[in-house]
Scaffold this motif. Structure first.
Motif, PDB file in Angstrom:
ATOM      1  N   VAL A  96     -36.360  90.100 -21.596  1.00 25.19           N
ATOM      2  CA  VAL A  96     -35.428  89.212 -20.868  1.00 25.19           C
ATOM      3  C   VAL A  96     -34.617  90.038 -19.872  1.00 25.19           C
ATOM      4  O   VAL A  96     -34.468  89.672 -18.689  1.00 25.19           O
ATOM      5  N   ALA A 110     -31.387  86.306 -27.574  1.00 25.39           N
ATOM      6  CA  ALA A 110     -32.447  87.061 -28.259  1.00 25.39           C
ATOM      7  C   ALA A 110     -31.844  87.806 -29.441  1.00 25.39           C
ATOM      8  O   ALA A 110     -30.705  88.266 -29.379  1.00 25.39           O
ATOM      9  N   TYR A 111     -32.651  87.939 -30.497  1.00 26.96           N
ATOM     10  CA  TYR A 111     -32.141  88.553 -31.733  1.00 26.96           C
ATOM     11  C   TYR A 111     -32.948  89.787 -32.110  1.00 26.96           C
ATOM     12  O   TYR A 111     -32.758  90.344 -33.183  1.00 26.96           O
ATOM     13  N   VAL A 127     -30.528  82.772 -22.280  1.00 27.32           N
ATOM     14  CA  VAL A 127     -31.414  83.220 -23.361  1.00 27.32           C
ATOM     15  C   VAL A 127     -30.591  83.942 -24.425  1.00 27.32           C
ATOM     16  O   VAL A 127     -29.790  84.828 -24.106  1.00 27.32           O
ATOM     17  N   GLU A 143     -37.746  91.453 -27.567  1.00 28.43           N
ATOM     18  CA  GLU A 143     -37.538  90.217 -26.808  1.00 28.43           C
ATOM     19  C   GLU A 143     -36.413  90.411 -25.801  1.00 28.43           C
ATOM     20  O   GLU A 143     -36.533  90.032 -24.636  1.00 28.43           O
ATOM     21  N   ASP A 144     -35.316  91.018 -26.253  1.00 25.89           N
ATOM     22  CA  ASP A 144     -34.188  91.201 -25.346  1.00 25.89           C
ATOM     23  C   ASP A 144     -34.563  92.126 -24.191  1.00 25.89           C
ATOM     24  O   ASP A 144     -34.140  91.893 -23.055  1.00 25.89           O
ATOM     25  N   LEU A 161     -42.954  84.140 -25.225  1.00 22.40           N
ATOM     26  CA  LEU A 161     -41.757  84.295 -24.382  1.00 22.40           C
ATOM     27  C   LEU A 161     -42.140  84.853 -23.006  1.00 22.40           C
ATOM     28  O   LEU A 161     -41.623  84.395 -21.981  1.00 22.40           O
ATOM     29  N   LEU A 184     -33.862  82.130 -29.302  1.00 19.51           N
ATOM     30  CA  LEU A 184     -35.154  82.591 -29.823  1.00 19.51           C
ATOM     31  C   LEU A 184     -35.181  82.766 -31.338  1.00 19.51           C
ATOM     32  O   LEU A 184     -34.140  82.823 -31.988  1.00 19.51           O
TER      33      LEU A 184
END
Ligand SMILES: C[S@@+](CC[C@H](N)C(=O)[O-])C[C@H]1O[C@@H](n2cnc3c(N)ncnc32)[C@H](O)[C@@H]1O
Length: 345
Positions: free
Chosen positions: A281, A272-273, A270, A277-278, A251, A133
Motif C-alpha cells: 500500500v 493494513a495489519y 486502507v 500488505e502495508d 490486494l 484488510l
C-alpha cells in the motif's frame, strides 16, 4: 437490489442473484462480533467525498458492516456497495444494514473482482473506498473456521468456506522448502526451517488435520529457550491464512482497480495489519502521489503531476486507549489518498 426476509431466514440478494444466508442464526448481533478499527478516523477521512446526492461508497471488506453503518449514518446522500468473500459476514452485515434499504448493495466476491463487479452493477466511477484488510473477529473467534490456534477445529482458514484449498491441504502437500519459505515470507517466522522440518517429519507419521494437531507439533518443535516469546503458532497460522486466501495477490490486483475508479475529489483509505500488505500500500500510494516529471525538466507538465495527494502523513496507528479496548487494533497502519487529477487530464 435489496434485502429480503424469506420464511424467517434473512437473505441478502447479491448482484449475482445469489442468496447469501445468515447461517449463523439471527440471534447474533454483528456489532458484538467485531469492533471496527479507527472507526471515527475512517469516517472523517471518507465522509467529505460522500456528500453529493448519489455518491457511491465501496466497502471492499464489509465484514460485520461496522464501518459501513457509520458511513451511511454520517453521509445520508451516499449509497454503499459492500464486498465480502465470506457469505456468513454478508448475511450478518446485511441484517445490520437493512434499515438503509435500497442504499445498500452487497456483493459476494473477492475484492480483486472490484472493477468487473461494479461494471455488473452499471457503476462506472465511485467516490470513496475503504479496505479494512485481513480477517474479522467473527472469523477468528469462530472455532469451526480453523483460524484460531487457541481452539481445536479442522485446519481450514478459508474466508470463503465454499471454495479453495484449506490450510490442512497446504500442510499436507507443500514440500519442506515451500513451507519454510511460506513461514518466512508471510509470517516473518525465525523458526521457519525448524517448523517446516518438524511438520514434514510428523505428517509422515500421522496427518495434521486440526488446529490442535498443528499447535501440538509447533509447541514440541519450539526450543525451550524460545517458549516465552509469544505463542509459537501465531506467525505460522498468519502465514497459512494469507496463503490459503491468496490475500496479498488479491490486494495487489484490487487496489489499483479502486484507485482507477475513484473520481477527482474521491478518497481511498486502507487499513493494513500485516507488514507485507502495508508495504505494498505504501509503495503504490507513494508512486501515485509523486510527480512523474523527468528530473531536470524546468516546468512540470500537467500530465506529470501526481494523480493523488496524501491525506495522512505516513501511516496512522491506533492510540493506546483503543488498543486497550481492542487489542486487534494494535498492528493497524492506516493510509489514505485523495484523487486530485483525472488520469486523462
Ligand atoms: C477486518 S474485516 C472488516 C471489518 C469491517 N470493517 C467491520 O467494520 O465490520 C475484513 C473482512 O474482509 C473480508 N475479506 C478479506 N479479504 C477479502 C477479499 N480478498 N475479498 C473480499 N473480502 C475479503 C473478510 O472476509 C472479512 O469479513
Amino acid at each position: 437490489m435489496g434485502i429480503s426476509d424469506q420464511g424467517g431466514t434473512r437473505n441478502v440478494m447479491t448482484e449475482n442473484n445469489q442468496n447469501v444466508q445468515d447461517s449463523g442464526g439471527s440471534d447474533r448481533d454483528p456489532a458484538m462480533l467485531h469492533t471496527p478499527v479507527l472507526l471515527e478516523r475512517c469516517v472523517e477521512l471518507l465522509a467529505p467525498a460522500l456528500q453529493n446526492p448519489g455518491s457511491i461508497y465501496v466497502d471492499a471488506t464489509l465484514g460485520m458492516g461496522g464501518h459501513s453503518e457509520a458511513v451511511l449514518d454520517r453521509c445520508p446522500n451516499a449509497r454503499l456497495v459492500g464486498f465480502d468473500r465470506d457469505s456468513e459476514a454478508l448475511g450478518l452485515a446485511g441484517r445490520r444494514l437493512a434499515r438503509f434499504g435500497d442504499r445498500v448493495t452487497l456483493v459476494h466476491a473477492v475484492y480483486d473482482e472490484f472493477a468487473s463487479s461494479l461494471d455488473n452493477l452499471g457503476i462506472g466511477t465511485v467516490d470513496a473506498v475503504l479496505f479494512d484488510l485481513g480477517v474479522s473477529s467473527l472469523q477468528l473467534d469462530e472455532a469451526s473456521r480453523g483460524f484460531s490456534y487457541i481452539q481445536d477445529a479442522p485446519l481450514d482458514m478459508r474466508m470463503d468456506a465454499t471454495k479453495g484449498v484449506t490450510a490442512a491441504e497446504i500442510v499436507a502437500s507443500y514440500g519442506e522448502d515451500e513451507l519454510r519459505e511460506l513461514f518466512y515470507r508471510y509470517g516473518d517466522e525465525k523458526l521457519a526451517p525448524r517448523y517446516a522440518s518438524w511438520i514434514v517429519r510428523e505428517r509422515a507419521q500421522a496427518p495434521i488435520e486440526t488446529t490442535g494437531q498443528l499447535v501440538d507439533v509447533l509447541q514440541r518443535a519450539t526450543p525451550a529457550a524460545k517458549r516465552d516469546a509469544g505463542h509459537p503458532a501465531k506467525r505460522v497460522f498468519q502465514a497459512l491464512r494469507i496463503e490459503v486466501n491468496a490475500e496479498l495477490g488479491a490486494l495487489e490486483r484490487a487496489l489499483p482497480q479502486a484507485l482507477d475508479r475513484v473520481v477527482v475529489g474521491g478518497r481511498v483509505v486502507v487499513e493494513a495489519y500485516q507488514s507485507l500488505e502495508d508495504r505494498f500500500v505504501k509503495r503504490l500510494f507513494e508512486a501515485k502521489t509523486t510527480s512523474t516529471a523527468p528530473s531536470g525538466l524546468p516546468v512540470e507538465l500537467p500530465e506529470h503531476k501526481p494523480e493523488f495527494s496524501r491525506l495522512v502523513r505516513g501511516a496512522e496507528r491506533a492510540g493506546a486507549a483503543e488498543g486497550e479496548i481492542n487489542p486487534r487494533a494494535l498492528p493497524v497502519r492506516l493510509r489514505a489518498v485523495e484523487r486530485v487529477r483525472s488520469p486523462r487530464a
